[in-house]
Enzyme design. Structure first.
Site, PDB file in Angstrom:
ATOM      1  N   CYS A 192     -11.197   0.928   3.763  1.00 46.85           N
ATOM      2  CA  CYS A 192      -9.485   1.493   3.733  1.00 46.85           C
ATOM      3  C   CYS A 192      -9.025   1.773   5.094  1.00 46.85           C
ATOM      4  CB  CYS A 192      -8.953   1.807   2.840  1.00 46.85           C
ATOM      5  SG  CYS A 192      -9.448   1.907   0.668  1.00 46.85           S
ATOM      6  N   ALA A 246      -6.746   2.096   8.278  1.00 47.94           N
ATOM      7  CA  ALA A 246      -6.078   2.475   8.768  1.00 47.94           C
ATOM      8  C   ALA A 246      -5.137   3.839   8.259  1.00 47.94           C
ATOM      9  CB  ALA A 246      -4.918   1.208   8.112  1.00 47.94           C
ATOM     10  N   GLY A 304      -7.573   7.295  11.216  1.00 43.38           N
ATOM     11  CA  GLY A 304      -7.973   8.579  11.567  1.00 43.38           C
ATOM     12  C   GLY A 304      -9.216   9.276  11.592  1.00 43.38           C
ATOM     13  N   CYS A 352      -4.942  10.820  -1.150  1.00 45.51           N
ATOM     14  CA  CYS A 352      -4.200  12.293  -0.681  1.00 45.51           C
ATOM     15  C   CYS A 352      -3.289  12.163  -1.480  1.00 45.51           C
ATOM     16  CB  CYS A 352      -4.156  11.377   1.041  1.00 45.51           C
ATOM     17  SG  CYS A 352      -3.008  10.036   1.025  1.00 45.51           S
TER      18      CYS A 352
END
Length: 445
Positions: free
Chosen positions: A259, A261, A264, A382
Site C-alpha cells: 500500500c 502511496a 515515502g 498511522c
C-alpha cells in the site's frame, strides 16, 4: 491586477467552506488555493495558520460562540465567525479591530445588510463580554472533548483504551503544529552536508535525535529548497521513517510495498537497498502510482517498480513466495496524524474503524502467501487505535499458523517504547512529537 486576488481571510473562508461541504482534505485544498489566488510570503503562513487553527479548534470555538448566536446561521456565516474568533483568541499579532473590520468587509461582499450587522454585532459582543469559561462543563470527559476539540466518542474510546491521562496528553498534543522532518537520501549525500546547505539557504535545522538520517526543519519549508528538487531528501515524519528499519533490509532483496502511496517508505526501502534488489510498490490509484514514479526519479532510484493494483488481489499477479520482505502499511483511520490532517477527527466514526479492520486483514491475507519462508512481514498504520493495531495484528496471527511474532528491530532511540522482545510498538504523538504510529513484525516459519 489579478481579478481573482483575494485577501488571506477570504481565501481561508473559501477553503473552510469547501472542507465543510465536500469533506475535502485541508492540505490539498490549501495548496490549490495558494496557487489560485497567488498568495505569497508571510500571507501563506497566515492562511495556513487560520485554516488549520480554525479546523483544529472547531468545537472549542463553537462552544464560545454559542451564547452569542440566537438563531440558525447560514453555513458560511458560521464559518466566518469561527475563523474570526480563532484569530481573536489565538493570534496575538492581529488586533481585534482589524479582525472585526475584515469580517464585516467579507460579510458585505457575500451577504445582505442584515448579515453584516449580525457578524459585526456578534464579534463586538464577544469582544465586550468575553468568553464563557470551560469550567462550566462539569463532566471531565466532555470538558476534555470541548477543550481540545475532539469528538466525544473518540475521547471516550481513547480513555477506554489507554486511560484518561494518556488520552488527555494525546488530545493536547494534537493541537500543536507538527515539526517538519526530512529523510536524507544517503545514496546521494549525507546529513551533515544537507544541514550545512540548508543553513546557507536560510533554514533553521537540527539533527533528529530519533532517526540517524533525519533532520528537523525549525524554520522554512523543505519543499521549497533546491535540495528537495535535486532528490537530496524526502519529506517524511520520523515515526514513519522507523518502519523501513523493521524490515531488516539487506542487499539484493525483493521487497513488496503493498500500500505504497505517496511513496515515502518505498523510497526509504530503495535507499536502504543501496541500488541493489527491487521494491515493487502497489497502489489502487493511477495518479498515486504516477507520484511514486516521479518521486523515484527525483531521488535517482532505479530499483523501484510501481504498479497500479489492488493489493487485496496481489496473489493473482505474483507467484507465491516471491518476496523476501513485505510491508503492509495499511489503509487506516489516520487518527495518529490529526495534527497534519485535523479534519479527519470530525469525519471518522466507530463504523469506519470496523470496516477498515476488514480491509486491513484482507490485504494481510492476500500478501501472506507471497512471502518466502523465513521472510518478514511488517504491518504498520498511522493510527493510535487499539483495535486497528493490536487487534488486527493478533487476528492475523490467529488466521495464519505459518507466521510467528518477530522481535522488532528499530533505531535505538525508539527501543524504550518497545516491550523487550516484543513484535509491536505503538508510538503516540506525545512521545517525541512525531506522528502516532503502529509497527508490528511477523516471520514466516
Amino acid at each position: 491586477m489579478n481579478k481573482q486576488k483575494k485577501t488571506v481571510r477570504e481565501a481561508a473562508l473559501d477553503v473552510l467552506i469547501a472542507i465543510d461541504q465536500h469533506q475535502s482534505y485541508s492540505n490539498l485544498l490549501l495548496n490549490q488555493v495558494i496557487k489560485k489566488y497567488q498568495i505569497t510570503g508571510p500571507d501563506t503562513g497566515l492562511l495556513t495558520e487560520i485554516v488549520y487553527g480554525t479546523i483544529q479548534r472547531k468545537m472549542t470555538l463553537d462552544y464560545y460562540l454559542q451564547p452569542f448566536i440566537k438563531k440558525k446561521l447560514e453555513q458560511w456565516v458560521h464559518i466566518l465567525l469561527r475563523l474570526s474568533l480563532y484569530q481573536m483568541i489565538y493570534l496575538d499579532k492581529v488586533p481585534d479591530r482589524a479582525i472585526i473590520f475584515e469580517a464585516v468587509e467579507i460579510a458585505k461582499k457575500r451577504g445582505h445588510r442584515g448579515i453584516v450587522g449580525l457578524v459585526n454585532g456578534i464579534l463586538r459582543s464577544v469582544q465586550r463580554e468575553g468568553l464563557r469559561s470551560l469550567d462550566a462543563i462539569t463532566d471531565p470527559v466532555e470538558k476534555l472533548s470541548i477543550e481540545t476539540s475532539h469528538p466525544l466518542w473518540l475521547v471516550r474510546r481513547w480513555i477506554d483504551q489507554y486511560g484518561f491521562e494518556k488520552a488527555k496528553a494525546m488530545c493536547e498534543e494534537n493541537l500543536l503544529a507538527p515539526v517538519q522532518t526530512v529523510r536524507i537520501n544517503e545514496t546521494k549525500t549525507n546529513r551533515e552536508e544537507v544541514c550545512s546547505m540548508l543553513e546557507v539557504e536560510g533554514f533553521s535545522v537540527e539533527v533528529s535525535p530519533i532517526i540517524s538520517e533525519s533532520i528537523r526543519i525549525l524554520k522554512g519549508n523543505a519543499a521549497n529548497s533546491d535540495l528537495y528538487k535535486k532528490g537530496y531528501y524526502s519529506i517524511q515524519d520520523e515515526s514513519s521513517m522507523a518502519v523501513a528499519y523493521a524490515l531488516e533490509i539487506a542487499p539484493n532483496m525483493a521487497v513488496l510495498d503493498a500500500c505504497a502511496a505517496p511513496g515515502g517508505k518505498t523510497g526509504h526501502i530503495a535507499e536502504l537497498l543501496k541500488g541493489t534488489g527491487k521494491v515493487t510498490s502497489l497502489d489502487l490509484h493511477p495518479h498515486k502510482i504516477k507520484l511514486i514514479k516521479e518521486n523515484a526519479s527525483r531521488l535517482g532510484l532505479n530499483n523501484i517498480d510501481a504498479l497500479v493494483m489492488d493489493s487485496r488481489h496481489s496473489g493473482d499477479s505474483f507467484q507465491s513466495e516471491s518476496f523476501d520482505r513485505i510491508l503492509v502499511d495499511a489503509p487506516c483511520s489516520g487518527l495518529g496524524v490529526l495534527r497534519r490532517k485535523p479534519d479527519i477527527k470530525y469525519s471518522k466514526t466507530d463504523e469506519d474503524i470496523q470496516s477498515l479492520r476488514e480491509v486491513q486483514l484482507r490485504i494481510l491475507d492476500a500478501t501472506a502467501s507471497l512471502l518466502k519462508k523465513g521472510g518478514l512481514l511488517v504491518y504498520s498504520t498511522c493510527t493510535v487505535d487499539l483495535e486497528e493495531n493490536f487487534g488486527t495484528a493478533a487476528a492475523f496471527l490467529e488466521l495464519h499458523e505459518d507466521f510467528e511474532s518477530h522481535a522488532l528491530t528499530l533505531p535505538t532511540a525508539l527501543s524504550h517504547f518497545i516491550k523487550e522482545g516484543s513484535n509491536t510498538i505503538q508510538i503516540f504523538p506525545q512521545d517525541f512529537g512525531g506522528d502516532g504510529f503502529f509497527i508490528s513484525c511477523f516471520r514466516k516459519k
